[in-house]
Enzyme design. Structure first.
Site, PDB file in Angstrom:
ATOM      1  N   THR A 112       0.819  -1.219   0.000  1.00  0.00           N
ATOM      2  CA  THR A 112       0.000   0.000   0.000  1.00  0.00           C
ATOM      3  C   THR A 112       0.854   1.270   0.000  1.00  0.00           C
ATOM      4  OG1 THR A 112      -0.028   0.151   2.398  1.00  0.00           O
ATOM      5  CG2 THR A 112      -1.759  -1.188   1.386  1.00  0.00           C
ATOM      6  N   ASP A 204      17.358   1.613  -0.840  1.00  0.00           N
ATOM      7  CA  ASP A 204      16.679   1.509   0.455  1.00  0.00           C
ATOM      8  C   ASP A 204      17.631   1.990   1.550  1.00  0.00           C
ATOM      9  OD1 ASP A 204      15.783   0.385   3.010  1.00  0.00           O
ATOM     10  OD2 ASP A 204      14.230  -0.560   1.786  1.00  0.00           O
ATOM     11  N   ASP A 207      18.203  -0.353   4.669  1.00  0.00           N
ATOM     12  CA  ASP A 207      19.015  -1.533   4.334  1.00  0.00           C
ATOM     13  C   ASP A 207      20.468  -1.157   4.124  1.00  0.00           C
ATOM     14  OD1 ASP A 207      16.997  -3.363   4.550  1.00  0.00           O
ATOM     15  OD2 ASP A 207      16.485  -3.347   2.416  1.00  0.00           O
TER      16      ASP A 207
HETATM   17  C1  PRP Z   1      11.921   4.432   4.429  1.00  0.00           C
HETATM   18  C2  PRP Z   1      12.463   5.797   4.773  1.00  0.00           C
HETATM   19  C3  PRP Z   1      11.241   6.557   5.133  1.00  0.00           C
HETATM   20  C4  PRP Z   1      10.200   5.990   4.202  1.00  0.00           C
HETATM   21  C5  PRP Z   1       9.981   6.942   3.059  1.00  0.00           C
HETATM   22  O1  PRP Z   1      11.648   3.715   5.564  1.00  0.00           O
HETATM   23  O2  PRP Z   1      13.420   5.765   5.791  1.00  0.00           O
HETATM   24  O3  PRP Z   1      10.839   6.414   6.473  1.00  0.00           O
HETATM   25  O4  PRP Z   1      10.741   4.762   3.688  1.00  0.00           O
HETATM   26  O5  PRP Z   1       8.948   6.517   2.262  1.00  0.00           O
HETATM   27  P1  PRP Z   1       7.577   7.324   2.176  1.00  0.00           P
HETATM   28  O6  PRP Z   1       7.923   8.757   2.016  1.00  0.00           O
HETATM   29  O7  PRP Z   1       6.930   6.746   0.942  1.00  0.00           O
HETATM   30  O8  PRP Z   1       6.775   7.049   3.405  1.00  0.00           O
HETATM   31  P2  PRP Z   1      11.158   2.183   5.475  1.00  0.00           P
HETATM   32  O9  PRP Z   1       9.677   2.098   5.405  1.00  0.00           O
HETATM   33  O10 PRP Z   1      11.927   1.487   4.384  1.00  0.00           O
HETATM   34  O11 PRP Z   1      11.553   1.624   6.886  1.00  0.00           O
HETATM   35  P3  PRP Z   1      13.002   1.378   7.522  1.00  0.00           P
HETATM   36  O12 PRP Z   1      13.643   2.732   7.689  1.00  0.00           O
HETATM   37  O13 PRP Z   1      12.683   0.750   8.813  1.00  0.00           O
HETATM   38  O14 PRP Z   1      13.778   0.500   6.598  1.00  0.00           O
HETATM   39  N1  URA Z   2      12.503   4.391   1.203  1.00  0.00           N
HETATM   40  C1  URA Z   2      13.815   4.268   0.882  1.00  0.00           C
HETATM   41  O1  URA Z   2      14.624   3.845   1.727  1.00  0.00           O
HETATM   42  N2  URA Z   2      14.193   4.621  -0.353  1.00  0.00           N
HETATM   43  C2  URA Z   2      13.348   5.078  -1.282  1.00  0.00           C
HETATM   44  O2  URA Z   2      13.779   5.381  -2.406  1.00  0.00           O
HETATM   45  C3  URA Z   2      11.988   5.200  -0.933  1.00  0.00           C
HETATM   46  C4  URA Z   2      11.596   4.854   0.314  1.00  0.00           C
END
Ligand code: PRP
Ligand code: URA
Length: 213
Positions: A112, A204, A207
Site C-alpha cells: 500500500t 533503500d 538496508d
Molecule cells: C523508508 C524511509 C522513510 C520511508 C519513506 O523507511 O526511511 O521512512 O521509507 O517513504 P515514504 O515517504 O513513501 O513514506 P522504510 O519504510 O523502508 O523503513 P526502515 O527505515 O525501517 O527501513
Molecule cells: N525508502 C527508501 O529507503 N528509499 C526510497 O527510495 C523510498 C523509500
C-alpha cells in the site's frame, strides 16, 4: 515555482553534494554509507538551524566587557523516524548536544506504501520544544507526514523536516498535510518508480545503513 515548493530549502553546499554522490553510488558499502550519512547530517543541521533566534547577553572576555549573542527561544528536540532516521540523529546531536531525542517507529507497507506505526517515545516536554524530524528519504511523504502528525499531536508547535533525498511527490504530499513545516533536503530527485522508490535516489536507506540486504 509550484506552491508546494515554497517550504523547501535545498542545501547545495559543495561538501553536502559531494558526500551525497558518494552515498548514491551502489558500490558504496555499509560502513562508508553510514559514516557519510553521519557527516552529512552534521553539515545539514548547520543549515537547518540557521534561523534560530539569538539574544544579547553581557559577558566579559579576558580583555573587556562586551555584549555577545547566545541562542534564545525554545529548546530543541530531534526525532528520528526509525529505522533510517537513526543514521542521521547522531550527526545532528554533534551540533546540538543538549537536544532531547524522541523516536518514532514507522515502516512502509510495501503493497500500500502507507506508513505502519510500531513505536513512539517522545520527550515529556515535546510541547515546549522545537522539533527537527529526521529521515533520509521523503518518497510518497507518508512516513514523514505521519511522524510529524504524531509530534504535533504531542503538542509541538514548530516542526522542521530534515531529509537527504526528496521526491516531488513527497514534497507535495507533505505540503498538503503540513503546510507549516519547512523541508530541508540535499536533493530533489526526478520521481518515484512503481515500487515507490525514489529515482535515481540511493536505494533503500535503512538496508544500506544497517546492511540488511
Ligand atoms: C523508508 C524511509 C522513510 C520511508 C519513506 O523507511 O526511511 O521512512 O521509507 O517513504 P515514504 O515517504 O513513501 O513514506 P522504510 O519504510 O523502508 O523503513 P526502515 O527505515 O525501517 O527501513
Ligand atoms: N525508502 C527508501 O529507503 N528509499 C526510497 O527510495 C523510498 C523509500
Amino acid at each position: 515555482m509550484q506552491d508546494y515548493m515554497k517550504n523547501v530549502t535545498v542545501i547545495d553546499h559543495p561538501l553536502v553534494q559531494h558526500k551525497l554522490t558518494l552515498m548514491r553510488d551502489k558500490n558504496t558499502g555499509t560502513k562508508d554509507f553510514r559514516m557519510l550519512l553521519n557527516e552529512l547530517s552534521t553539515l545539514m543541521a548547520y543549515e537547518v538551524t540557521r534561523d534560530l533566534p539569538l539574544e544579547e547577553v553581557d559577558i566579559e572576555t579576558p580583555v573587556a566587557p562586551m555584549k555577545a549573542h547566545v541562542l534564545a527561544g525554545r529548546k530543541l528536540g530531534i526525532v528520528p523516524i526509525l529505522r533510517a532516521g537513526l543514521g542521521m540523529a547522531e550527526g545532528v546531536m554533534e551540533l546540538i548536544p543538549a537536544a532531547k531525542v524522541g523516536h518514532i517507529g514507522l515502516y512502509r507497507n510495501p503493497e500500500t506504501l502507507k506508513p505502519v506505526s510500531y513505536y513512539c517515545k517522545l520527550p515529556s516536554d515535546t510541547c515546549s520544544r522545537d522539533m527537527i524530524v529526521v529521515d533520509p528519504m521523503l518518497a510518497t511523504g507518508g512516513s514523514a507526514a505521519e511522524g510529524i502528525r504524531i509530534v504535533k499531536e504531542a503538542g509541538c508547535r514548530t516542526v522542521r523536516l530534515m531529509c537527504l533525498v526528496a521526491a516531488p511527490e513527497g514534497i507535495k504530499a507533505l505540503y498538503e498535510q503540513h503546510p507549516d513545516v519547512p523541508i530541508y533536503t540535499a536533493a530533489i530527485d526526478s520521481h518515484l518508480n512503481e515500487h515507490g522508490y525514489i529515482v535515481p535516489g540511493l536505494g533503500d536507506a535503512g538496508d544500506r545503513i544497517f546492511g540488511t540486504k
